[in-house]
Design a protein around this motif. Sequence first.
Motif, short mmCIF file in Angstrom:
data_model
loop_
_atom_site.label_atom_id
_atom_site.label_comp_id
_atom_site.label_asym_id
_atom_site.label_seq_id
_atom_site.Cartn_x
_atom_site.Cartn_y
_atom_site.Cartn_z
N SER A 1 0.83 -1.21 0.00
CA SER A 1 0.00 0.00 0.00
C SER A 1 0.87 1.25 0.00
O SER A 1 0.58 2.22 -0.71
N GLY A 2 1.92 1.26 0.80
CA GLY A 2 2.83 2.40 0.82
C GLY A 2 3.51 2.59 -0.52
O GLY A 2 3.64 3.71 -1.02
N TYR A 3 3.94 1.52 -1.13
CA TYR A 3 4.61 1.60 -2.43
C TYR A 3 3.68 2.16 -3.50
O TYR A 3 4.08 2.98 -4.32
N LEU A 4 2.44 1.73 -3.47
CA LEU A 4 1.50 2.19 -4.49
C LEU A 4 1.08 3.65 -4.29
O LEU A 4 0.51 4.26 -5.19
N MET A 5 1.37 4.22 -3.13
CA MET A 5 1.03 5.62 -2.87
C MET A 5 2.20 6.57 -3.13
O MET A 5 2.07 7.77 -2.96
N ILE A 6 3.35 6.05 -3.54
CA ILE A 6 4.55 6.87 -3.71
C ILE A 6 4.34 8.01 -4.70
O ILE A 6 4.70 9.14 -4.45
N ASP A 7 3.75 7.74 -5.85
CA ASP A 7 3.64 8.77 -6.87
C ASP A 7 2.36 9.60 -6.78
O ASP A 7 1.98 10.27 -7.71
N ARG A 8 1.71 9.60 -5.64
CA ARG A 8 0.50 10.37 -5.46
C ARG A 8 0.85 11.84 -5.17
O ARG A 8 1.82 12.12 -4.49
N PRO A 9 0.05 12.77 -5.65
CA PRO A 9 0.33 14.20 -5.45
C PRO A 9 -0.17 14.71 -4.09
O PRO A 9 -1.22 15.33 -3.98
N PHE A 10 0.57 14.45 -3.04
CA PHE A 10 0.15 14.81 -1.69
C PHE A 10 0.14 16.33 -1.45
O PHE A 10 -0.45 16.79 -0.49
N THR A 11 0.81 17.10 -2.29
CA THR A 11 0.89 18.54 -2.08
C THR A 11 -0.32 19.28 -2.64
O THR A 11 -0.51 20.45 -2.34
N GLU A 12 -1.11 18.64 -3.45
CA GLU A 12 -2.30 19.30 -4.00
C GLU A 12 -3.30 19.58 -2.88
O GLU A 12 -3.49 18.77 -1.97
N VAL A 13 -3.95 20.71 -2.97
CA VAL A 13 -4.87 21.15 -1.92
C VAL A 13 -6.08 20.22 -1.80
O VAL A 13 -6.47 19.84 -0.71
N GLY A 14 -6.67 19.81 -2.90
CA GLY A 14 -7.88 19.00 -2.86
C GLY A 14 -7.66 17.50 -2.92
O GLY A 14 -8.60 16.74 -3.12
N TYR A 15 -6.41 17.04 -2.70
CA TYR A 15 -6.13 15.61 -2.86
C TYR A 15 -6.89 14.77 -1.84
O TYR A 15 -7.51 13.77 -2.19
N LEU A 16 -6.85 15.15 -0.57
CA LEU A 16 -7.53 14.36 0.47
C LEU A 16 -9.03 14.32 0.21
O LEU A 16 -9.65 13.26 0.32
N LYS A 17 -9.59 15.45 -0.13
CA LYS A 17 -11.03 15.50 -0.42
C LYS A 17 -11.36 14.58 -1.60
O LYS A 17 -12.33 13.83 -1.56
N HIS A 18 -10.56 14.63 -2.65
CA HIS A 18 -10.77 13.77 -3.82
C HIS A 18 -10.64 12.29 -3.44
O HIS A 18 -11.46 11.46 -3.84
N PHE A 19 -9.61 11.97 -2.65
CA PHE A 19 -9.39 10.58 -2.23
C PHE A 19 -10.58 10.06 -1.43
O PHE A 19 -11.09 8.97 -1.68
N LEU A 20 -11.04 10.86 -0.45
CA LEU A 20 -12.17 10.43 0.38
C LEU A 20 -13.45 10.32 -0.43
O LEU A 20 -14.23 9.39 -0.23
N ARG A 21 -13.67 11.26 -1.33
CA ARG A 21 -14.88 11.23 -2.15
C ARG A 21 -14.94 9.97 -3.01
O ARG A 21 -16.00 9.39 -3.23
N HIS A 22 -13.82 9.51 -3.51
CA HIS A 22 -13.79 8.36 -4.41
C HIS A 22 -13.59 7.02 -3.69
O HIS A 22 -13.84 5.98 -4.28
N ASN A 23 -13.14 7.03 -2.45
CA ASN A 23 -12.82 5.76 -1.78
C ASN A 23 -13.56 5.50 -0.48
O ASN A 23 -13.69 4.35 -0.08
N LEU A 24 -14.03 6.53 0.19
CA LEU A 24 -14.62 6.34 1.52
C LEU A 24 -15.87 5.47 1.48
O LEU A 24 -16.01 4.56 2.30
N LEU A 25 -16.75 5.71 0.54
CA LEU A 25 -17.98 4.92 0.48
C LEU A 25 -17.70 3.44 0.26
O LEU A 25 -18.26 2.58 0.95
#
Length: 111
Positions: free
Chosen positions: A61-85
């Motif tokens: 899981s950590g390896y697959l998250m390496i190239d994710r854009p963590f610095t983008e402002v809306g990344y967490l919101k986008h991640f939760l919107r697409h994965n939380l449900l």
Amino acid sequence: MIRTVAIVLVVTCHSIQQTIPLLGISGDGRQFINYSFVKQCVMTGMFILGRTGVPLFLILSGYLMIDRPFTEVGYLKHFLRHNLLSLLVCFEIWTGLYQIFIYLVFKVHIR
């Protein structure tokens, strides 16, 4: 494919904690010595494989998250919107199946 194997190993690890007492196997080391060679190998193999699943899953899981854009402002919101449900639905299904299993096998009603 690796994530699927890791998930199966994690579920096996957690499920085996309830299954081993039903087989008449305790955690007593003195009892382990008296088991047959095959039973010792099966128990040791299940323990090692089950305990390997969690680190494998976390590393993958950590390896697959390496190239994710963590610095983008809306990344967490986008991640939760697409994965939380889907995560919540999966959690609720597993919880329901686990309660059914506990009731059918151990005749325990969980409230």
